[in-house]
Design a protein around this motif. Structure first.
Motif, mmCIF file in Angstrom:
data_model
loop_
_atom_site.group_PDB
_atom_site.id
_atom_site.type_symbol
_atom_site.label_atom_id
_atom_site.label_comp_id
_atom_site.label_asym_id
_atom_site.label_seq_id
_atom_site.Cartn_x
_atom_site.Cartn_y
_atom_site.Cartn_z
ATOM 1 N N GLU A 88 66.631 36.971 -71.858
ATOM 2 C CA GLU A 88 67.830 36.347 -71.331
ATOM 3 C C GLU A 88 68.685 35.762 -72.445
ATOM 4 O OE1 GLU A 88 69.036 33.536 -67.578
ATOM 5 O OE2 GLU A 88 66.952 33.643 -68.200
ATOM 6 N N GLU A 91 77.445 39.606 -68.445
ATOM 7 C CA GLU A 91 76.081 40.125 -68.396
ATOM 8 C C GLU A 91 76.045 41.550 -68.923
ATOM 9 O OE1 GLU A 91 74.830 42.263 -65.019
ATOM 10 O OE2 GLU A 91 76.666 43.116 -65.833
ATOM 11 N N CYS A 132 69.411 43.967 -68.563
ATOM 12 C CA CYS A 132 68.766 42.653 -68.628
ATOM 13 C C CYS A 132 68.179 42.312 -67.260
ATOM 14 C CB CYS A 132 69.788 41.602 -69.040
ATOM 15 S SG CYS A 132 69.248 39.902 -68.801
ATOM 16 N N CYS A 143 69.814 39.353 -65.583
ATOM 17 C CA CYS A 143 71.126 39.709 -65.038
ATOM 18 C C CYS A 143 70.966 40.455 -63.721
ATOM 19 C CB CYS A 143 71.895 40.553 -66.037
ATOM 20 S SG CYS A 143 72.255 39.726 -67.617
ATOM 21 N N PHE A 191 72.538 35.298 -71.553
ATOM 22 C CA PHE A 191 73.004 36.036 -70.385
ATOM 23 C C PHE A 191 71.964 35.997 -69.280
ATOM 24 C CE2 PHE A 191 76.533 37.506 -72.746
ATOM 25 C CZ PHE A 191 76.068 37.707 -74.034
ATOM 26 N N PRO A 192 72.449 35.945 -68.025
ATOM 27 C CA PRO A 192 73.843 35.974 -67.576
ATOM 28 C C PRO A 192 74.526 34.622 -67.740
ATOM 29 C CG PRO A 192 72.410 35.726 -65.700
ATOM 30 C CD PRO A 192 71.505 35.920 -66.882
ATOM 31 N N SER A 242 69.586 32.316 -64.949
ATOM 32 C CA SER A 242 69.696 33.125 -63.733
ATOM 33 C C SER A 242 69.240 32.376 -62.483
ATOM 34 C CB SER A 242 68.880 34.415 -63.900
ATOM 35 O OG SER A 242 67.539 34.135 -64.241
#
Length: 341
Positions: free
Chosen positions: A39, A149, A153, A156, A195-196, A210
């Motif tokens: 992430e 994103e 992933c 994501c 990310f995200p 997330s």
């Protein structure tokens, strides 16, 4: 044959929701998840110092469709021969994720007579059976949620699944590795390259993580309950990662492309393998796009049906060229021919 009368089956009792009672914890890192799918991305700080206030534009580069381009006719349940393996590989999430992101929250369906449905209204028809699908959604945001994103992933993917369940339209800013525009923008907005990253222009809320994003979205635009399939911590992240094994290198690394003046518009949903292979290309080319979620039960299926006289996803609208088209394989060809440098 058509079935007269109405028998309704509500699948909301099987939607695997549970009360929102757990505290936010950071998901543990393990070797199973592979660093390429983590992430948080740690890049040299030099990428931050060269960052501009806004993404670079290519106003001097013209954007036009391929010469003599003509959108193809929609072909129901057809797979172009050179895409068969890709579609099969992109279907893995349906098994690993138990079709999470295929159905809108509160999904239900009923068998009806074809005479009960107006000619301009979308219904699902299969072997002479007419099926009317509905769902129950929460408050609708005035402006699309914005999410930074990339496709490969697993964290994501969790967020993409919840926006499909909540039937939310999302303005995606793709952030593949080595991309010049939106990865640095995330650092400007949030202070780190992770990310995200979500921005809600309706409330001014922005956040990483997330699980925190999921809790925020179900609280603001859902019934407050996180679906069980998205609340299992490490197990959720693991199955999201495993579901991507068939397409592990796709939607990951930047391919130089023209940055469009306006985001593309893609009618799609997370559970469709046909939609997935199109999104992979949009992400690799770092093309911002408004994703109009239309999973099973979405009222937006009827909107697309009335717009085109047909429902099928993915459906692409490119405001930069005026092109509108069905068919995933041809959409990919069009995107690459129009935007790849």
């Amino acid at each position: 044959m058509a079935m007269a009368g109405t028998g309704t089956l509500n699948l909301s009792q099987f939607s695997l929701h549970k009360p929102l009672s757990f505290s936010a914890t950071k998901l543990p890192r393990t070797r199973i998840c592979i660093r390429a799918m983590s992430e948080t991305e740690n890049n040299p700080s030099t990428s931050v110092t060269t960052q501009q206030d806004t993404p670079s534009t290519s106003s001097s580069v013209s954007i036009s469709p391929p010469p003599n381009f003509k959108p193809p006719e929609a072909k129901r349940f057809a797979i172009r021969s050179d895409k068969t393996f890709e579609i099969l590989a992109a279907s893995l999430p349906l098994f690993f994720r138990f079709a999470t992101g295929v159905f809108v929250s509160g999904y239900s369906f009923s068998f009806v007579s074809k005479d009960e449905i107006p000619p301009n209204e979308y219904v699902f028809k299969l072997s002479g059976i007419t099926v009317k699908e509905t769902s129950k959604v929460g408050a609708r945001p005035e402006k699309p949620i914005e999410i930074y994103e990339f496709e490969s992933c697993p964290f994501c993917r969790k967020v993409r699944e919840i926006v499909a369940i909540l039937d939310l339209d999302v303005l995606f800013y793709p952030c593949p590795r080595n991309s010049p525009n939106f990865r640095p923008k995330v650092v400007q907005l949030g202070g780190k390259q992770q990310f995200p990253y979500m921005v809600d222009p309706n409330t001014g809320v922005s956040m990483y993580e997330s699980d925190d994003i999921i809790r925020y979205l179900v609280g603001k635009y859902g019934d407050g309950n996180v679906p069980l399939a998205l609340s299992l911590g490490f197990l959720t992240s693991l199955t999201c990662g495993l579901s991507m094994l068939g397409r592990i290198t796709k939607g990951t690394t930047y391919t130089p492309a023209k940055l469009p003046p306006q985001p593309l518009k893609l009618w799609a949903y997370e559970g469709s393998p046909f939609c997935k292979i199109v999104r992979e290309v949009l992400v690799e080319l770092e093309l911002p796009h408004l994703l109009v979620n239309c999973a099973r039960g979405s009222a937006k299926r009827n909107i697309l049906y009335q717009k085109t006289g047909h429902f099928q996803v993915p459906f692409l609208e490119d405001p930069n060229t005026g092109i509108e088209m069905f068919e995933s394989a041809e959409i990919i060809d069009y995107i690459r021919a129009t935007y790849t440098l």
